[in-house]
Enzyme design. Structure first.
Site, PDB file in Angstrom:
ATOM      1  N   ARG A  94       0.807  -1.229   0.000  1.00  0.00           N
ATOM      2  CA  ARG A  94       0.000   0.000   0.000  1.00  0.00           C
ATOM      3  C   ARG A  94       0.832   1.266   0.000  1.00  0.00           C
ATOM      4  O   ARG A  94       0.264   2.362  -0.029  1.00  0.00           O
ATOM      5  CB  ARG A  94      -0.895   0.037   1.235  1.00  0.00           C
ATOM      6  CG  ARG A  94      -1.985  -1.004   1.183  1.00  0.00           C
ATOM      7  CD  ARG A  94      -3.071  -0.669   2.159  1.00  0.00           C
ATOM      8  NE  ARG A  94      -3.947  -1.793   2.306  1.00  0.00           N
ATOM      9  CZ  ARG A  94      -5.247  -1.751   2.098  1.00  0.00           C
ATOM     10  NH1 ARG A  94      -5.832  -0.632   1.757  1.00  0.00           N
ATOM     11  NH2 ARG A  94      -5.980  -2.822   2.259  1.00  0.00           N
ATOM     12  N   ARG A 172      -9.180   6.439   4.408  1.00  0.00           N
ATOM     13  CA  ARG A 172      -8.684   5.290   3.629  1.00  0.00           C
ATOM     14  C   ARG A 172      -8.600   5.630   2.135  1.00  0.00           C
ATOM     15  O   ARG A 172      -7.654   5.257   1.459  1.00  0.00           O
ATOM     16  CB  ARG A 172      -9.597   4.083   3.861  1.00  0.00           C
ATOM     17  CG  ARG A 172      -9.427   3.500   5.269  1.00  0.00           C
ATOM     18  CD  ARG A 172     -10.622   2.677   5.694  1.00  0.00           C
ATOM     19  NE  ARG A 172     -10.906   1.601   4.790  1.00  0.00           N
ATOM     20  CZ  ARG A 172     -12.118   1.081   4.586  1.00  0.00           C
ATOM     21  NH1 ARG A 172     -13.178   1.549   5.230  1.00  0.00           N
ATOM     22  NH2 ARG A 172     -12.281   0.091   3.747  1.00  0.00           N
TER      23      ARG A 172
END
Ligand code: AP5
Length: 216
Positions: A94, A172
């Protein structure tokens, strides 16, 4: 599809794009494990393990778990014997530090990027329900469980994720756009990126995912 060639697949896409949903299908189709750090963390939280207690506040607020924790967890997981013929990463890497750690461990064969607009992300996440034990994902309208509130696979209760609340979702999505999306460029240079239109039914998207894997 070539027999005997490991598939080391990573799914990218914004929250709610269907990474977990399609990863479950890829795992069953190819006979390789689905590895989702998010599922592993949520199970640890449900079981109240040391890891679960360590990550609960971080996850519920929509932030990333520290890289050292996630990288160690992923390295130990892919060293297990069931990963010899490959695996499907859903939610890893990520950021740059995780991508560097991944390069030191293995080389991806496919980077699938599932694209959907932000309104669709928010719409899907609002009706998502997950099993905190086995990680199976449901949707109240598009993929309901057979018995309301109960997981079809393991019979545990389904929950609405704490990190699906508006503030955590915004955080997020922001992390996805600023830290994760730029990683895709490095995989484009290797010619392993397949962009998938994530709109349409789960079956429609699954057909596109299969076509991308078969295009070798
Ligand atoms: P994680 O659990 O991985 O969450 P995420 O990446 O935010 O992704 P989502 O689960 O929200 O979306 P998805 O794309 O998988 O969509 P889904 O298939 O469920 O991570 C959670 C947290 O864990 C992170 O925020 C972080 O704190 C931590 N974490 C995880 N990885 C980490 C890492 N590498 N480093 C550090 N921390 C990490 O689909 C969404 C809904 O839509 C479902 O209800 C589904 O049934 C439905 N749906 C799917 N496809 C369709 C379709 N085509 N049409 C209609 N409905 C659909």
């Amino acid at each position: 599809m070539k027999e005997g060639v490991p598939h080391i697949i990573c799914l990218f896409g914004p929250q709610g794009s269907g990474k977990g949903t399609q990863a479950e299908r890829l795992s069953a189709w190819l006979g390789i494990p689905h590895i989702s750090p998010g599922n592993i963390f949520r199970k640890a939280m449900a079981d109240e393990t040391d890891l679960g207690k360590q990550v609960a506040d971080i996850i519920n607020s929509g932030h990333l778990v520290p890289d050292e924790v996630t990288n160690t967890l992923m390295r130990e997981r892919i060293e297990q014997e069931d990963c010899l013929m490959g695996f499907v990463f859903d939610g890893y890497p990520r950021n740059t530090a995780q991508n560097d750690a991944l390069h030191a461990m293995t080389q991806l064969t496919h980077a699938l990027v599932i694209d959907i607009p932000e309104e669709e992300s928010l719409h899907r996440i609002g009706e998502r329900r997950v099993c905190s034990q086995c990680g199976m994902t449901y949707h109240l309208t598009f993929k309901p469980s057979k018995v309301t509130g109960v997981c079809d696979v393991c019979g545990s209760a389904l929950t609405h994720r704490d990190d699906d609340k508006p503030d955590a979702i915004r955080k997020r999505l922001d992390i996805y756009h600023t830290s994760t999306e730029p990683l895709i460029t490095s995989f484009e240079q290797r010619g392993i990126v397949h962009r998938i239109n994530g709109m349409g039914s789960i079956d429609d998207v699954w057909k596109r995912v299969q076509e991308a894997i078969q295009k070798e």
